[in-house]
Motif scaffolding. Structure first.
Motif, PDB file in Angstrom:
ATOM      1  N   TYR A 246       0.959  -1.210  -0.032  1.00  0.00           N
ATOM      2  CA  TYR A 246       0.054   0.068  -0.055  1.00  0.00           C
ATOM      3  C   TYR A 246       0.836   1.299  -0.127  1.00  0.00           C
ATOM      4  CZ  TYR A 246      -3.187   3.622   1.802  1.00  0.00           C
ATOM      5  OH  TYR A 246      -3.986   4.605   1.687  1.00  0.00           O
ATOM      6  N   GLU A 247       1.973   1.280   0.956  1.00  0.00           N
ATOM      7  CA  GLU A 247       2.878   2.409   0.798  1.00  0.00           C
ATOM      8  C   GLU A 247       3.664   2.696  -0.322  1.00  0.00           C
ATOM      9  OE1 GLU A 247       4.899   5.747   2.069  1.00  0.00           O
ATOM     10  OE2 GLU A 247       3.019   4.902   2.755  1.00  0.00           O
ATOM     11  N   VAL A 248       4.074   1.485  -1.123  1.00  0.00           N
ATOM     12  CA  VAL A 248       4.494   1.785  -2.304  1.00  0.00           C
ATOM     13  C   VAL A 248       3.670   2.379  -3.302  1.00  0.00           C
ATOM     14  CG1 VAL A 248       5.460   0.346  -4.604  1.00  0.00           C
ATOM     15  CG2 VAL A 248       6.224  -0.030  -1.775  1.00  0.00           C
ATOM     16  N   ILE A 249       2.288   1.939  -3.407  1.00  0.00           N
ATOM     17  CA  ILE A 249       1.481   2.534  -4.261  1.00  0.00           C
ATOM     18  C   ILE A 249       1.142   3.906  -4.075  1.00  0.00           C
ATOM     19  CG2 ILE A 249      -1.204   2.534  -5.048  1.00  0.00           C
ATOM     20  CD1 ILE A 249       0.591  -0.110  -6.113  1.00  0.00           C
ATOM     21  N   MET A 250       1.117   4.375  -2.745  1.00  0.00           N
ATOM     22  CA  MET A 250       0.814   5.732  -2.492  1.00  0.00           C
ATOM     23  C   MET A 250       1.961   6.644  -2.755  1.00  0.00           C
ATOM     24  SD  MET A 250      -2.336   5.609  -1.045  1.00  0.00           S
ATOM     25  CE  MET A 250      -2.608   7.428  -0.676  1.00  0.00           C
TER      26      MET A 250
ATOM     27  N   ASN B 243       2.016   9.695  -5.408  1.00  0.00           N
ATOM     28  CA  ASN B 243       2.862  10.558  -4.802  1.00  0.00           C
ATOM     29  C   ASN B 243       2.410  11.240  -3.716  1.00  0.00           C
ATOM     30  OD1 ASN B 243       5.492  12.174  -4.781  1.00  0.00           O
ATOM     31  ND2 ASN B 243       4.426  13.747  -5.934  1.00  0.00           N
ATOM     32  N   SER B 244       1.825  10.431  -2.513  1.00  0.00           N
ATOM     33  CA  SER B 244       1.158  10.946  -1.348  1.00  0.00           C
ATOM     34  C   SER B 244       1.714   9.719  -0.179  1.00  0.00           C
ATOM     35  CB  SER B 244      -0.160  10.750  -1.287  1.00  0.00           C
ATOM     36  OG  SER B 244      -0.851  11.347  -0.152  1.00  0.00           O
ATOM     37  N   PRO B 245       2.951   9.688   0.143  1.00  0.00           N
ATOM     38  CA  PRO B 245       3.632   8.972   1.011  1.00  0.00           C
ATOM     39  C   PRO B 245       2.882   9.171   2.687  1.00  0.00           C
ATOM     40  CG  PRO B 245       5.146  10.464   0.692  1.00  0.00           C
ATOM     41  CD  PRO B 245       4.147  10.824  -0.346  1.00  0.00           C
ATOM     42  N   THR B 246       2.714   8.055   3.235  1.00  0.00           N
ATOM     43  CA  THR B 246       2.281   8.230   4.639  1.00  0.00           C
ATOM     44  C   THR B 246       3.433   8.256   5.430  1.00  0.00           C
ATOM     45  OG1 THR B 246       1.811   5.718   4.871  1.00  0.00           O
ATOM     46  CG2 THR B 246       0.132   7.049   3.921  1.00  0.00           C
ATOM     47  N   ILE B 247       3.063   8.501   6.880  1.00  0.00           N
ATOM     48  CA  ILE B 247       4.147   8.681   7.885  1.00  0.00           C
ATOM     49  C   ILE B 247       4.143   7.434   8.585  1.00  0.00           C
ATOM     50  CG2 ILE B 247       4.755   9.694   9.887  1.00  0.00           C
ATOM     51  CD1 ILE B 247       3.501  12.163   8.549  1.00  0.00           C
ATOM     52  N   TRP B 248       2.899   7.018   9.109  1.00  0.00           N
ATOM     53  CA  TRP B 248       2.781   5.701  10.032  1.00  0.00           C
ATOM     54  C   TRP B 248       3.145   4.200   9.286  1.00  0.00           C
ATOM     55  CZ3 TRP B 248      -1.026   2.183   9.347  1.00  0.00           C
ATOM     56  CH2 TRP B 248      -2.239   2.473   8.176  1.00  0.00           C
ATOM     57  N   ILE B 249       2.985   4.208   8.059  1.00  0.00           N
ATOM     58  CA  ILE B 249       2.797   3.121   7.426  1.00  0.00           C
ATOM     59  C   ILE B 249       4.243   2.194   7.479  1.00  0.00           C
ATOM     60  CG2 ILE B 249       2.702   1.479   5.538  1.00  0.00           C
ATOM     61  CD1 ILE B 249       0.228   2.852   4.773  1.00  0.00           C
TER      62      ILE B 249
END
Length: 167
Positions: A27-31, A36-42
């Motif tokens: 999911y993080e790779v896709i995001m 172009n919207s990385p997450t902090i917590w993943i």
């Protein structure tokens, strides 16, 4: 019945945590690269879930004899010596698990009392460290099971390497 529940718990918990962690990484790779919207917590959460899955999987690996073993000299010994080696190796494993479990509880207690939290998710570290004593206990159960099976085996031609599972 308890044995079946425990077998299910071992398999389910290791698979669940591993698949959940890998799913979050995907999911993080896709995001990150598609939207172009990385997450902090993943990253933190996924890493912890994968570690939990691997540590729970230790007992499954021991149960199913998937750990690496070098038996080049072992096979040269007579059955009685092999049996002694098996018992000794499993007792060393039990000792290691006791060390791991005890020090895991010490680590959990220390991090609980200190109130340490992670930077990204603000999750208390003791929750992450809780897997150490739990997996140590699960691993110890498997070593005890293998030791009992070796001791019960009186050399009547059964495999001493534990390819059959009684638990």
């Amino acid at each position: 019945m308890i044995k079946k529940i425990y077998l299910f718990f071992e398999d389910f918990s290791s698979a669940l945590f591993l698949i959940a962690g890998l799913g979050l990484m995907f999911y993080e790779v896709i995001m990150r690269y598609v939207f172009n919207s990385p997450t902090i917590w993943i990253n933190e959460t996924a890493s912890i879930l994968v570690v939990w899955g691997i540590l729970f999987g230790l007992s499954v690996g021991l149960r199913d004899n998937h750990h690496i073993s070098v038996d080049i000299f072992y096979t040269l010994f007579p059955r009685k010596i092999q049996r002694f080696i098996d018992i000794f190796a499993n007792l060393v494993g039990i000792g290691f698990c006791m060390f791991l479990t005890y020090n895991g509880f010490v680590l959990v207690e220390h991090s609980f009392n200190s109130g340490q939290v992670t930077m990204d998710t603000r999750t208390p570290y003791w929750i992450y460290y809780l897997v150490i004593p739990i997996s140590g206990l699960m691993f110890m159960i498997r070593f005890i099971d293998k030791t009992i099976r070796i001791i019960k085996n009186d050399g009547k031609g059964e495999n001493l390497d534990g390819n059959h599972t009684a638990f």
